[in-house]
Motif scaffolding. Structure first.
Motif, PDB file in Angstrom:
ATOM      1  N   HIS A  72       0.540  -1.251  -0.242  1.00  0.00           N
ATOM      2  CA  HIS A  72       0.328  -0.006  -0.306  1.00  0.00           C
ATOM      3  C   HIS A  72       1.203   1.406  -0.348  1.00  0.00           C
ATOM      4  CE1 HIS A  72      -2.535   3.031   1.221  1.00  0.00           C
ATOM      5  NE2 HIS A  72      -3.920   2.424   1.003  1.00  0.00           N
ATOM      6  N   LEU A  73       0.753   2.249  -1.070  1.00  0.00           N
ATOM      7  CA  LEU A  73       1.367   3.654  -0.692  1.00  0.00           C
ATOM      8  C   LEU A  73       2.084   4.237   0.720  1.00  0.00           C
ATOM      9  CD1 LEU A  73       3.157   5.019  -3.047  1.00  0.00           C
ATOM     10  CD2 LEU A  73       1.215   6.365  -3.377  1.00  0.00           C
ATOM     11  N   ALA A  74       0.577   4.007   1.552  1.00  0.00           N
ATOM     12  CA  ALA A  74       1.036   5.039   2.919  1.00  0.00           C
ATOM     13  C   ALA A  74       2.131   5.045   3.480  1.00  0.00           C
ATOM     14  CB  ALA A  74      -0.863   4.284   3.836  1.00  0.00           C
ATOM     15  N   ASP A  75       2.585   2.857   3.245  1.00  0.00           N
ATOM     16  CA  ASP A  75       3.426   2.834   3.713  1.00  0.00           C
ATOM     17  C   ASP A  75       4.809   3.310   2.176  1.00  0.00           C
ATOM     18  OD1 ASP A  75       4.955   1.177   5.885  1.00  0.00           O
ATOM     19  OD2 ASP A  75       5.604   0.236   3.888  1.00  0.00           O
ATOM     20  N   GLY A  76       4.735   2.935   1.337  1.00  0.00           N
ATOM     21  CA  GLY A  76       5.376   3.064  -0.110  1.00  0.00           C
ATOM     22  C   GLY A  76       5.872   4.246  -0.034  1.00  0.00           C
ATOM     23  N   ALA A  77       5.039   5.460   0.618  1.00  0.00           N
ATOM     24  CA  ALA A  77       5.512   6.435   1.073  1.00  0.00           C
ATOM     25  C   ALA A  77       6.066   7.334   1.860  1.00  0.00           C
ATOM     26  CB  ALA A  77       4.112   7.192   0.721  1.00  0.00           C
ATOM     27  N   ALA A  78       6.070   6.803   2.806  1.00  0.00           N
ATOM     28  CA  ALA A  78       7.885   6.422   3.645  1.00  0.00           C
ATOM     29  C   ALA A  78       8.694   5.956   3.922  1.00  0.00           C
ATOM     30  CB  ALA A  78       6.484   6.340   5.466  1.00  0.00           C
ATOM     31  N   TRP A  79       8.426   5.105   2.761  1.00  0.00           N
ATOM     32  CA  TRP A  79       9.829   4.378   2.131  1.00  0.00           C
ATOM     33  C   TRP A  79      10.616   4.798   1.539  1.00  0.00           C
ATOM     34  CZ3 TRP A  79      10.672   2.216  -2.372  1.00  0.00           C
ATOM     35  CH2 TRP A  79      12.055   1.962  -2.894  1.00  0.00           C
ATOM     36  N   VAL A  80       9.762   5.601   0.718  1.00  0.00           N
ATOM     37  CA  VAL A  80      10.239   6.754  -0.338  1.00  0.00           C
ATOM     38  C   VAL A  80      11.254   7.805   0.242  1.00  0.00           C
ATOM     39  CG1 VAL A  80      10.279   8.044  -2.145  1.00  0.00           C
ATOM     40  CG2 VAL A  80       9.031   6.555  -2.174  1.00  0.00           C
ATOM     41  N   ALA A  81      10.466   8.400   1.467  1.00  0.00           N
ATOM     42  CA  ALA A  81      10.520   9.449   1.931  1.00  0.00           C
ATOM     43  C   ALA A  81      12.404   9.178   2.907  1.00  0.00           C
ATOM     44  CB  ALA A  81       9.995   9.979   2.857  1.00  0.00           C
ATOM     45  N   ARG A  82      11.948   7.786   3.622  1.00  0.00           N
ATOM     46  CA  ARG A  82      13.177   7.437   4.792  1.00  0.00           C
ATOM     47  C   ARG A  82      14.490   7.162   3.437  1.00  0.00           C
ATOM     48  NH1 ARG A  82      14.761   8.412   7.779  1.00  0.00           N
ATOM     49  NH2 ARG A  82      13.389   8.017  10.110  1.00  0.00           N
ATOM     50  N   ASN A  83      13.837   6.381   2.815  1.00  0.00           N
ATOM     51  CA  ASN A  83      15.234   6.286   1.615  1.00  0.00           C
ATOM     52  C   ASN A  83      15.845   8.390   1.176  1.00  0.00           C
ATOM     53  OD1 ASN A  83      15.481   3.887   1.935  1.00  0.00           O
ATOM     54  ND2 ASN A  83      13.992   4.034  -0.811  1.00  0.00           N
ATOM     55  N   LEU A  84      14.787   8.073   1.052  1.00  0.00           N
ATOM     56  CA  LEU A  84      15.337  10.457   0.590  1.00  0.00           C
ATOM     57  C   LEU A  84      16.648  10.661   1.588  1.00  0.00           C
ATOM     58  CD1 LEU A  84      12.889  11.638  -1.203  1.00  0.00           C
ATOM     59  CD2 LEU A  84      14.658  11.817  -2.572  1.00  0.00           C
ATOM     60  N   VAL A  85      15.389  11.062   3.180  1.00  0.00           N
ATOM     61  CA  VAL A  85      16.381  11.378   3.827  1.00  0.00           C
ATOM     62  C   VAL A  85      17.925  10.944   4.432  1.00  0.00           C
ATOM     63  CG1 VAL A  85      14.813  12.896   4.067  1.00  0.00           C
ATOM     64  CG2 VAL A  85      14.720  11.247   5.715  1.00  0.00           C
ATOM     65  N   GLY A  86      17.830   9.162   4.376  1.00  0.00           N
ATOM     66  CA  GLY A  86      18.221   8.896   5.206  1.00  0.00           C
ATOM     67  C   GLY A  86      18.324   7.852   6.003  1.00  0.00           C
ATOM     68  N   GLY A  87      18.283   6.563   6.348  1.00  0.00           N
ATOM     69  CA  GLY A  87      17.995   5.849   7.933  1.00  0.00           C
ATOM     70  C   GLY A  87      17.920   4.185   7.427  1.00  0.00           C
ATOM     71  N   THR A  88      17.252   3.886   8.358  1.00  0.00           N
ATOM     72  CA  THR A  88      17.100   2.262   8.375  1.00  0.00           C
ATOM     73  C   THR A  88      15.491   2.113   8.042  1.00  0.00           C
ATOM     74  OG1 THR A  88      19.134   2.265   9.597  1.00  0.00           O
ATOM     75  CG2 THR A  88      17.777   0.398  10.172  1.00  0.00           C
ATOM     76  N   HIS A  89      15.716   1.358   7.695  1.00  0.00           N
ATOM     77  CA  HIS A  89      14.012   0.198   7.527  1.00  0.00           C
ATOM     78  C   HIS A  89      13.502  -0.555   8.504  1.00  0.00           C
ATOM     79  CE1 HIS A  89      12.842   2.556   3.929  1.00  0.00           C
ATOM     80  NE2 HIS A  89      14.185   2.323   3.734  1.00  0.00           N
ATOM     81  N   VAL A  90      12.807  -0.951   9.406  1.00  0.00           N
ATOM     82  CA  VAL A  90      12.992  -2.207  10.193  1.00  0.00           C
ATOM     83  C   VAL A  90      11.576  -2.295   9.443  1.00  0.00           C
ATOM     84  CG1 VAL A  90      12.069  -2.927  12.385  1.00  0.00           C
ATOM     85  CG2 VAL A  90      13.652  -1.023  12.365  1.00  0.00           C
ATOM     86  N   ILE A  91      11.138  -3.746   9.461  1.00  0.00           N
ATOM     87  CA  ILE A  91      10.069  -4.299   8.753  1.00  0.00           C
ATOM     88  C   ILE A  91       9.858  -5.882   9.811  1.00  0.00           C
ATOM     89  CG2 ILE A  91      10.045  -5.377   6.654  1.00  0.00           C
ATOM     90  CD1 ILE A  91      11.870  -3.773   4.829  1.00  0.00           C
ATOM     91  N   VAL A  92       8.789  -5.697   9.587  1.00  0.00           N
ATOM     92  CA  VAL A  92       7.632  -6.752  10.295  1.00  0.00           C
ATOM     93  C   VAL A  92       7.378  -7.669   9.008  1.00  0.00           C
ATOM     94  CG1 VAL A  92       8.449  -6.393  12.067  1.00  0.00           C
ATOM     95  CG2 VAL A  92       6.030  -5.843  11.723  1.00  0.00           C
ATOM     96  N   PRO A  93       6.670  -8.677   8.806  1.00  0.00           N
ATOM     97  CA  PRO A  93       5.588  -9.031   7.996  1.00  0.00           C
ATOM     98  C   PRO A  93       4.068  -8.709   7.909  1.00  0.00           C
ATOM     99  CG  PRO A  93       7.122 -11.139   9.544  1.00  0.00           C
ATOM    100  CD  PRO A  93       7.167  -9.471   9.938  1.00  0.00           C
TER     101      PRO A  93
END
Lengths: 515, 515
Positions: free
Chosen positions: A211-232
Motif C-alpha cells: 500500500h502506498l501509505a507505507d510506500g510513501a514513507a519508504w520513499v521518504a526514509r530512503n531520501l533523507v537516509g536511515g534504516t527500515h525495520v520490517i515486520v511481516p
C-alpha cells in the motif's frame, strides 16, 4: 530524479549503516546495493525491458525493500499486489497490468498455480523466502548469486515507476500509474515540513508495503537516509516488540492499527519510549483513540497525512502543533508544500471557506493516470485537478475537514448526514471500540442513519444508550436510528473499513448496491 | 509545480500573516497576493509574454519579493541584475538576455540613462521606491493601482523561470537558465533535511537578493511558509538591528559577512537570541570565525551549503551535528537528498575516496543551460553532469572537502598547493581578520604562494610571524613566500573574494591574466 538515486547516496554516505532490519537479519546499504544491482541484472536477463511490469505478492520483508529498488534500477515498473485480495482479484490486477514476472514469498507460494491459471500472462515466478522454492519458480537468492551487478537503467522523472492498484472500496480496482517524479515530489514535499521523517531515524514497516501509505514513507526514509525495520504484518505485539527491540523512531499506522496497539493488553509492558513520530492516515481517527495513543506514547509526535494513491499519496498534513490546538484535531491538516488544494462545487467552481464540496488537488504528485483507462483518467483529472471523490471544507486558515466520501453521505429526510461526524460522536462512548455509520433504506426517511459497532472488551452498551450519548453531541436527525453490534468490522487491505460490504446487507436492489 | 504556488498556499493558510517586513512597512500575504497579481497584469499590458525577460536592478526591498512572484505569475522570466556591477556589465547582461522591461529603485534611478544608452533593448523602465520617478519611467505603485489582478499564466515545471548571471569571477558573465522545477527541487531537497528553513520562521534577507544564495532561501521560505524580513543591504548593524527588532529566526550569510557581524564592536549589545539557524555558503569559512560566531550566537544552529548558481544552487550541506564533530568543520558536507555528487578525473572517470578531482553534480536542480551559449552549456553539462570547476575529494562517508577552484590551485616547485588550506592556517592567527592566498610568478618555483592579509582592528603582525605560525600547521612549501597587508579584500557582489583582481597586480602577461 530517480527513485534509485537514494540508494547510491546512502552507499556514499554510510555504506556500513543498516539499510534493513528484518527479524535477526540486518543488511547494510553496501550489501543492499550489491543485491539490488545483481537482482536488477537477473531481471534484465529474464527479459524485463524498460517499462515492463514486475509484480510482487508478499508479506512485508527486507526483500520487498530490495524489490522496490531493483525493479526501477532494471528499468522495470513495480506492481505491488494487494495481499488481502482473493485469487480472482490478484489475477485481475496481473492481467490488467500485463505483469510477466512475479515475485512471491512463502505465504503466497501455495496460490501460485491458481494465480497462473487465471493470469497466464505471468511467465516467470520468483520465490523469496525461507521455504522450498515451488516447482517451476526461480529462487531469489540464486538469481542474486548468479548475476553480476548492472548499471542503473537511467529511468526517472516522468517515466512510469510503479502501478498501484487502488483498494477497491468502490467498483473494480484501477491501476494508478505513478512516475518517479510523482513519488519523489510527495516525499520531498512532505519531508520539507519537518513533521515527516527526519534523517537517520528507524522507520517501522508494519502497514502493508504493497500500500502506498507505507510506500510513501519508504520513499521518504530512503531520501533523507536511515534504516527500515520490517515486520511481516501488523499485530499489536509485532509492532510493540519491534519498537522495543530495535529502538524504532518512526511508524506509520492507520487509525484502526493505532487503536489496536494502544488497547492491546499484551503490549502494556513494552518500552515504546524510542518512538518519536507516529504518522497516521488513510481514514479519520476518533478523538478518543488519539487521546489514548498520546497517553501511551508520550515521546511521540502525531502527524496526520491525508491523501490517496492517485496523489502519491500526500495532499495535506496535520502537524504535531496542530494536534494541540482545540478544534483542529478533527481536521486533516493543510496542503503540504508540493500540493495545491481546493474545494469545488459540482461545476468545478471553487467554493469559499466552510462550504462543503469535493476536495480536488493539483501538483507534481498527481498520478500520470489510470493504467489503460483513458476515460476514467480524463474524468478524475478533469481541468488538471485530481478529483478525490471526498467531500470536505476548508476553514479560514486552510485547514481541511474531510466530511465524507461523497458517495458515503447519507441523505435522511432531506438532511445531509456525514457519517464521520456520527462516528466521532459514537467513538467517544467508553464502550465503543470501533464503529462505522452507513445509510440504509428507510421507508419514511429515504435513508436511515445506521451504526455498526464493535464494543470494547468487557464493556457493554445498548442502542438506546448510544443514541442518548450521541444526542448530547450532535443533532437528533444525525443520531443512529438503528444500531447493530458486531465482532469486527470488514477491512480492506489498507485498513479502511469496507462500508460497501456493510451496506450490501441492507441494499438489495441492484442499482443501489452497485455504487 | 510553479514558483507561484507558494503564494496561493500562503494566502489559503494565513492571509493575514506577514509576508514581508521592510523597515516600518509590513505587508500581509493577502496584500502581497493582491499586489503581485495586479503587477503581473501591468506587465502583461506592457507586452510581457510567456518567456519574456523582465529585469530588476535594485537593493533588497519588499518590492523585490513581489517582483520575484509577479514575473513568473505574468508568464515572464526574471533577470535579477547584479547591483555591484559597472554600467558596462549591467548593460551587457540586459542586452545578452534581451530584457525589454527593467525595474529600478532609487539607488539605481540615476544610472538609467547610462544603462539605456548602452542597452537600447530596454523599452520600459519601472521605478519603485520613495524618490521621484525619473522622466520616461513608469511608477511601480501606479501600475499596481491601475491594473486589475490577472490569473497565473500557468508556467511551471521545466519552463524557464529566471536567468541569473554568474558573478564573473572568471571570464565574461554567463546567464544561467533555471526552470521552476530546478529552483523548487533545490529548495525542497534542502528543506527535507530538517537543517534548512522550517515552517513559520522569519528569514532575514541581507545578502543581495539578486544572488541565488539568497534567492534559494527565498524560494524555500515561501515553500514552507513564513515571513521575509528585508534590509537594503549588508552592514553588521543592519543585520543586528533587524534580528533584535523583528525576532529573526533564520539568516543566510557569506563567511565574510559572518566575520564582520561577529567582530563588529557596534553589534556587541544587540539581543541576537531569536536567531535559530545561520546558513552560510558561497565560500569556505575559517574555523576561527566559526568559533567566534558560535560564541556570539549560542542559540543558532550552523548549516553550510555548498553549491553554485548552475545547481539552483544547493549541492551539499554540512549539518549542525556535523559542525560538532572533529575534522568535519572543514568539510562542505554531504550531498543533499535531491543531489547526486561525484568526484571525477580529467577523463570524467569517478575516483575513489580521498582522491582529489573535479566536483560534478547531477539531479533535477541542474540548470537548463547557459542562455545563448550552447557550446559552453555542452561543456559544462558533458555526460549529463554539471562540472563545477571546483576541486575536491570525498571521505569514506561522503563528506565533501572542497580544496580549491581548479583554476585557483597553485603549482609551486612542482607541488600542488590548495589556497584554502593555506588560508585556513593563516586565519587561525589571532591578528588575521581576513585573508586570501594566490599564486604569483616566481622565477625559481614557477609560482610562489602569496598571502594578502587584512589584520584585525588594533592587532599587528609581520610576514615572518605569519610564516612561523603557518609552519606549525602545514608543510613548508605551502607556507606563504610573500605576504601583503591590505585594508580590505576585493569582493564580488556575492561576497566572494575576487582573486582575479588580486592576481592581476602580479601577472602582467596577457595569457595568464586572462584565465
Amino acid at each position: 530524479m530517480r527513485l534509485t538515486q537514494a540508494l547510491e547516496r546512502a552507499v556514499q554516505q554510510g555504506p556500513d549503516l543498516p539499510a534493513t532490519i528484518f527479524g535477526n537479519r540486518t543488511r547494510t546499504w553496501a550489501q543492499c546495493h550489491e543485491r539490488v544491482t545483481r537482482f536488477a541484472g537477473a531481471l534484465r536477463d529474464l527479459g524485463v525491458g524498460d517499462g515492463d511490469r514486475v509484480g510482487i505478492l508478499a508479506l512485508n520483508r527486507d526483500d520487498y525493500h530490495e524489490f522496490q529498488l531493483a525493479v526501477p534500477w532494471s528499468g522495470g515498473v513495480g506492481v505491488p499486489v494487494n495481499t488481502r485480495w482473493s485469487v480472482e482479484e490478484i489475477a485481475f490486477s496481473l492481467v490488467d497490468s500485463g505483469t510477466r514476472v512475479l515475485v512471491v514469498d512463502d505465504a503466497f507460494a501455495g496460490v501460485v498455480p491458481d494465480v497462473l491459471e487465471r493470469a497466464p500472462v505471468v511467465e516467470t515466478v520468483i520465490h523469496c523466502g525461507e521455504g522450498i522454492t515451488p516447482a517451476g519458480a526461480l529462487a531469489y537468492e540464486d538469481l542474486i548469486a548468479g548475476h553480476d551487478p548492472v548499471p542503473d537503467a537511467g529511468r526517472g522523472g516522468d517515466d512510469l515507476a510503479a502501478i498501484y492498484y487502488t483498494g477497491g472500496t468502490t467498483g473494480r480496482p484501477k491501476g494508478v500509474m505513478l512516475s518517479h517524479a510523482n513519488l519523489l515530489a510527495s516525499a520531498l514535499g512532505s519531508s520539507a515540513t519537518e513533521h515527516f521523517l527526519v534523517p537517520g531515524g528507524r522507520l517501522l514497516h508494519t502497514a502493508p508495503m504493497f500500500h502506498l501509505a507505507d510506500g510513501a514513507a519508504w520513499v521518504a526514509r530512503n531520501l533523507v537516509g536511515g534504516t527500515h525495520v520490517i515486520v511481516p504484518g501488523f499485530t499489536p505485539a509485532s509492532v510493540a516488540d519491534a519498537i522495543a527491540e530495535y529502538r524504532v523512531t518512526d511508524v506509520l499506522l492507520v487509525p484502526t492499527m493505532v487503536q489496536m496497539l494502544v488497547d492491546a493488553p499484551e503490549t502494556r509492558d513494552h518500552d515504546l519510549s524510542s518512538l518519536r513520530r507516529l504518522i497516521y492516515g488513510a481514514s479519520p481517527i476518533s478523538e478518543a483513540v488519539l487521546e489514548r495513543a498520546a497517553a501511551r506514547l508520550p515521546a511521540a509526535e502525531f502527524t496526520q497525512m491525508y491523501g490517496m494513491t492517485e496523489l502519491s499519496p500526500v495532499c495535506t498534513m496535520l502537524t504535531p502543533d496542530d494536534h494541540g490546538r482545540d478544534g483542529l484535531r478533527r481536521s486533516a491538516g493543510r496542503a503540504a508544500p508540493h500540493s495545491e488544494l481546493r474545494i469545488v462545487d459540482p461545476d468545478d467552481e471553487e467554493v469559499g471557506p466552510r462550504t462543503v464540496g469535493e476536495i480536488v488537488c493539483r501538483g507534481p504528485h498527481v498520478m500520470l493516470g489510470y493504467w489503460n483507462r483513458p476515460e476514467e483518467t480524463a474524468t478524475a483529472l478533469r481541468g488538471g485537478w485530481m478529483h478525490t471523490g471526498d467531500g470536505g471544507y476548508l476553514d479560514e486558515n486552510g485547514y481541511l475537514f474531510v466530511v465524507d466520501r461523497i458517495k458515503d453521505m447519507i441523505v435522511s429526510g432531506g438532511e445531509n448526514v456525514y457519517s464521520a461526524e456520527v462516528e466521532n460522536a459514537l467513538a467517544r462512548h467508553p464502550a465503543v471500540a470501533a464503529c462505522a455509520v452507513i445509510g440504509v433504506p428507510d421507508e419514511r426517511w429515504g435513508e436511515r442513519v445506521h451504526a455498526v459497532v464493535v464494543t470494547a472488551p468487557g464493556a457493554s452498551t445498548s442502542a438506546d444508550d448510544l443514541r442518548a450519548h450521541c444526542r448530547e453531541l450532535i443533532a437528533g436527525y444525525k443520531c443512529p436510528g438503528t444500531v447493530e453490534f458486531v465482532e469486527a468490522l470488514p477491512m480492506s487491505g489498507a485498513g479502511k473499513i469496507l462500508k460497501r460490504e456493510l451496506r450490501a446487507a441492507h441494499w438489495t436492489t441492484a442499482e443501489r448496491a452497485v455504487s
